[in-house]
Design a protein around this motif. Sequence first.
Motif, PDB file in Angstrom:
ATOM      1  N   ASP A 133      17.559  69.746  80.719  1.00  0.00           N
ATOM      2  CA  ASP A 133      18.537  70.820  80.560  1.00  0.00           C
ATOM      3  C   ASP A 133      19.048  70.935  79.127  1.00  0.00           C
ATOM      4  N   GLY A 134      18.443  70.212  78.199  1.00  0.00           N
ATOM      5  CA  GLY A 134      18.928  70.179  76.826  1.00  0.00           C
ATOM      6  C   GLY A 134      18.881  71.527  76.123  1.00  0.00           C
ATOM      7  N   VAL A 135      17.803  72.273  76.319  1.00  0.00           N
ATOM      8  CA  VAL A 135      17.671  73.565  75.649  1.00  0.00           C
ATOM      9  C   VAL A 135      18.747  74.527  76.122  1.00  0.00           C
ATOM     10  N   ASN A 136      18.989  74.570  77.425  1.00  0.00           N
ATOM     11  CA  ASN A 136      20.044  75.456  77.933  1.00  0.00           C
ATOM     12  C   ASN A 136      21.410  75.053  77.393  1.00  0.00           C
ATOM     13  N   GLN A 137      21.667  73.745  77.305  1.00  0.00           N
ATOM     14  CA  GLN A 137      22.924  73.269  76.714  1.00  0.00           C
ATOM     15  C   GLN A 137      23.081  73.797  75.298  1.00  0.00           C
ATOM     16  N   LEU A 138      22.011  73.732  74.535  1.00  0.00           N
ATOM     17  CA  LEU A 138      22.050  74.174  73.144  1.00  0.00           C
ATOM     18  C   LEU A 138      22.268  75.683  73.058  1.00  0.00           C
ATOM     19  N   LEU A 139      21.496  76.443  73.825  1.00  0.00           N
ATOM     20  CA  LEU A 139      21.565  77.904  73.732  1.00  0.00           C
ATOM     21  C   LEU A 139      22.930  78.448  74.149  1.00  0.00           C
ATOM     22  N   GLU A 140      23.590  77.767  75.067  1.00  0.00           N
ATOM     23  CA  GLU A 140      24.922  78.201  75.503  1.00  0.00           C
ATOM     24  C   GLU A 140      25.945  78.148  74.371  1.00  0.00           C
ATOM     25  N   GLN A 141      25.646  77.412  73.327  1.00  0.00           N
ATOM     26  CA  GLN A 141      26.586  77.247  72.216  1.00  0.00           C
ATOM     27  C   GLN A 141      26.261  78.163  71.027  1.00  0.00           C
ATOM     28  N   ILE A 142      25.260  79.024  71.172  1.00  0.00           N
ATOM     29  CA  ILE A 142      24.867  79.928  70.094  1.00  0.00           C
ATOM     30  C   ILE A 142      25.334  81.336  70.415  1.00  0.00           C
ATOM     31  N   MET A 186      10.059  61.531  75.465  1.00  0.00           N
ATOM     32  CA  MET A 186       9.379  61.826  74.201  1.00  0.00           C
ATOM     33  C   MET A 186       8.661  63.174  74.271  1.00  0.00           C
ATOM     34  N   ILE A 187       7.992  63.429  75.377  1.00  0.00           N
ATOM     35  CA  ILE A 187       7.269  64.695  75.532  1.00  0.00           C
ATOM     36  C   ILE A 187       8.254  65.860  75.607  1.00  0.00           C
ATOM     37  N   THR A 188       9.341  65.681  76.327  1.00  0.00           N
ATOM     38  CA  THR A 188      10.352  66.739  76.419  1.00  0.00           C
ATOM     39  C   THR A 188      10.947  67.045  75.054  1.00  0.00           C
ATOM     40  N   LEU A 189      11.314  66.015  74.314  1.00  0.00           N
ATOM     41  CA  LEU A 189      11.963  66.187  73.018  1.00  0.00           C
ATOM     42  C   LEU A 189      11.066  66.876  72.005  1.00  0.00           C
ATOM     43  N   HIS A 190       9.807  66.484  71.944  1.00  0.00           N
ATOM     44  CA  HIS A 190       8.930  66.965  70.872  1.00  0.00           C
ATOM     45  C   HIS A 190       8.058  68.154  71.253  1.00  0.00           C
ATOM     46  N   THR A 191       7.859  68.367  72.544  1.00  0.00           N
ATOM     47  CA  THR A 191       6.909  69.408  72.963  1.00  0.00           C
ATOM     48  C   THR A 191       7.560  70.469  73.861  1.00  0.00           C
ATOM     49  N   THR A 192       8.124  70.047  74.988  1.00  0.00           N
ATOM     50  CA  THR A 192       8.675  71.015  75.933  1.00  0.00           C
ATOM     51  C   THR A 192       9.896  71.734  75.363  1.00  0.00           C
ATOM     52  N   SER A 193      10.833  70.981  74.792  1.00  0.00           N
ATOM     53  CA  SER A 193      12.065  71.605  74.295  1.00  0.00           C
ATOM     54  C   SER A 193      11.823  72.602  73.160  1.00  0.00           C
ATOM     55  N   PRO A 194      11.019  72.262  72.142  1.00  0.00           N
ATOM     56  CA  PRO A 194      10.791  73.288  71.115  1.00  0.00           C
ATOM     57  C   PRO A 194      10.100  74.526  71.665  1.00  0.00           C
ATOM     58  N   PHE A 195       9.177  74.334  72.604  1.00  0.00           N
ATOM     59  CA  PHE A 195       8.495  75.491  73.197  1.00  0.00           C
ATOM     60  C   PHE A 195       9.496  76.396  73.901  1.00  0.00           C
ATOM     61  N   LEU A 196      10.356  75.813  74.741  1.00  0.00           N
ATOM     62  CA  LEU A 196      11.322  76.608  75.496  1.00  0.00           C
ATOM     63  C   LEU A 196      12.376  77.233  74.584  1.00  0.00           C
ATOM     64  N   LEU A 197      12.819  76.475  73.590  1.00  0.00           N
ATOM     65  CA  LEU A 197      13.839  76.976  72.670  1.00  0.00           C
ATOM     66  C   LEU A 197      13.333  78.191  71.909  1.00  0.00           C
ATOM     67  N   ILE A 198      12.169  78.073  71.335  1.00  0.00           N
ATOM     68  CA  ILE A 198      11.644  79.171  70.519  1.00  0.00           C
ATOM     69  C   ILE A 198      11.253  80.351  71.400  1.00  0.00           C
TER      70      ILE A 198
END
Length: 240
Positions: free
Chosen positions: A64-73, A103-115
């Motif tokens: 849920d890290g990406v959603n946490q981040l996007l809610e603050q933008i 590790m996979i979430t941090l470096h691969t899944t999260s940047p994909f979903l964020l961008i």
Amino acid sequence: MGEKYALLTGASGGIGIEIAKTLYEHGFSLYLHYNRNRESLDAFIDEYGSSRVHLIQADLSMSDGVNQLLEQIDHPIESVIYNAGKSYFGLVTDMSDDEIKQMITLHTTSPFLLIKKLLPDMITKKTGNIMMISSIWGITGASCEVLYSMVKGSQNSYVKALAKEVALSGIRVNAIAPGAIETAMLSSFSEDDKTLLKEEIPMGRLGNPTEIADVVSFLISEKSSYITGQVLSVNGGWHC
């Protein structure tokens, strides 16, 4: 001309702080992401002020890290520099399933979903800059850092593919692959280890975080307007 906003993940580390300074000096208003280490970003605000700086916290190794981040933008993002990351030193067989997933979430899944979430606005505006801070190991691979090498290699492939997909929309996508840089990531190295490492590097020294930030400065500028889909090595000639 209105404000332009940049999002920098992993802003609190040695490389992140130097990139933040570069973005600020380029006139960006900043969303600076951190997970745990807020102190260095508070020091950044003490030096540069808070009028153009927004601190945002999220754990991008969690689902849920990406959603946490996007809610603050609250503003459209013109430039994204994905610098969040961590390494793991050890044998493949010693890694737990949770460590692998994070590790996979941090470096691969999260940047994909964020961008993915930030791209539509860039496409509408026909402008944007996306940058990944990858690693030399994503190019050459490293024993005892196999998973880190894998996810950084994934970032490099992502950059090459996405650059082709969004080029006609005026969006540039590049990566920087640092070599051995004098940051906390080398804190587990003894001075003797660092000396041996320097002897392996043709330039005979470790890199400085400012040297990574200087390349970011170039890649977000109009001086690099015809550069996209590239993984630029900044490594002092190491493992070329």
